[in-house]
Design an enzyme around this catalytic site. Structure first.
Site, PDB file in Angstrom:
ATOM      1  N   HIS A  46       0.817  -1.217   0.000  1.00 14.07           N
ATOM      2  CA  HIS A  46       0.000   0.000   0.000  1.00 14.07           C
ATOM      3  C   HIS A  46       0.854   1.272   0.000  1.00 14.07           C
ATOM      4  O   HIS A  46       1.809   1.396   0.765  1.00 14.07           O
ATOM      5  CB  HIS A  46      -0.935   0.044   1.208  1.00 14.07           C
ATOM      6  N   ASN A  85      -3.236   9.169 -11.502  1.00 12.74           N
ATOM      7  CA  ASN A  85      -3.745  10.407 -10.927  1.00 12.74           C
ATOM      8  C   ASN A  85      -3.194  10.515  -9.511  1.00 12.74           C
ATOM      9  O   ASN A  85      -3.334   9.578  -8.719  1.00 12.74           O
ATOM     10  CB  ASN A  85      -5.276  10.402 -10.901  1.00 12.74           C
ATOM     11  N   GLY A  91      -7.694  14.210  -9.960  1.00 13.21           N
ATOM     12  CA  GLY A  91      -8.746  13.261 -10.290  1.00 13.21           C
ATOM     13  C   GLY A  91      -8.624  11.910  -9.601  1.00 13.21           C
ATOM     14  O   GLY A  91      -9.347  10.976  -9.947  1.00 13.21           O
ATOM     15  N   HIS A  98      -2.071   3.518  -8.325  1.00 11.36           N
ATOM     16  CA  HIS A  98      -2.454   2.693  -9.474  1.00 11.36           C
ATOM     17  C   HIS A  98      -2.232   3.443 -10.775  1.00 11.36           C
ATOM     18  O   HIS A  98      -2.346   4.661 -10.830  1.00 11.36           O
ATOM     19  CB  HIS A  98      -3.902   2.209  -9.371  1.00 11.36           C
TER      20      HIS A  98
HETATM   21 ZN   LIG Z   1      -4.132  -0.080  -0.388  1.00 19.73          ZN
END
Ligand SMILES: [Zn+2]
Length: 135
Positions: A46, A85, A91, A98
C-alpha cells in the site's frame, strides 16, 4: 490498509479480473472501462499515490504497464495511455497507487487536455524551479 479496496484486491479478499500478477504487482480489469481492456496496475504494497510509493516499486509497475499495453496492441488497440492520478486535484478517487493502461483507437473521441504555449520567460522560470527542487 484495512479499508483500502485495492489492498483487499491484492490480498484476494475481493474478486478481480486479474490479467497479470507478480510478487510485487497485480493488474486487473477496471470495472468501468474507458474502453474494453482498460487495466489497472497496482503495487501489492500500500501507498496512497505515486508520490508516496517506494522507488523500488516503480520499475515493476512500469514493466507491467509496458507488458499489458503491448498485449493490448497485439489485440488490436492502435495505441494506449498509461496514466496515474496523484491527489484529488488530479482526479484520484481510490487512494492506493495505481496506473491506468487504456487502449486507444484512432477517432475514439477522447481528446487531449487543452494546452497553451508559455508566456515570454515563463518556461525558463518553470525549468529553473523544477530543477532546483530536484537537486
Ligand atoms: Zn491499499
Amino acid at each position: 490498509m484495512d479499508n483500502c479496496l485495492f489492498c483487499k484486491l491484492a490480498a484476494k479478499e475481493l474478486p478481480a479480473g486479474v490479467v497479470y500478477e507478480t510478487e510485487a504487482v497485480l493488474a486487473f480489469l477496471d470495472i468501468r472501462p474507458v474502453h474494453p481492456g482498460h487495466v489497472l496496475v497496482i503495487p501489492k504494497q500500500h501507498s496512497n499515490d505515486l508520490s508516496e510509493a517506494g522507488k523500488d516499486e516503480l520499475a515493476p509497475l512500469i514493466e507491467a504497464c509496458h507488458s499489458i499495453g503491448n498485449a493490448l496492441l497485439k489485440l488490436g488497440a492502435e495505441g494506449y495511455n498509461v496514466i496515474t492520478n496523484v491527489k484529488p486535484a488530479a482526479g484520484q478517487i481510490v487512494f492506493h497507487t495505481h496506473f491506468h493502461v487504456i487502449p486507444r483507437y484512432k477517432g475514439d473521441g477522447l481528446a487531449h487536455w487543452p494546452q497553451a504555449p508559455y508566456s515570454e520567460g515563463e518556461d525558463k522560470l518553470w525549468q529553473n524551479k523544477i530543477r532546483r527542487v530536484l537537486q
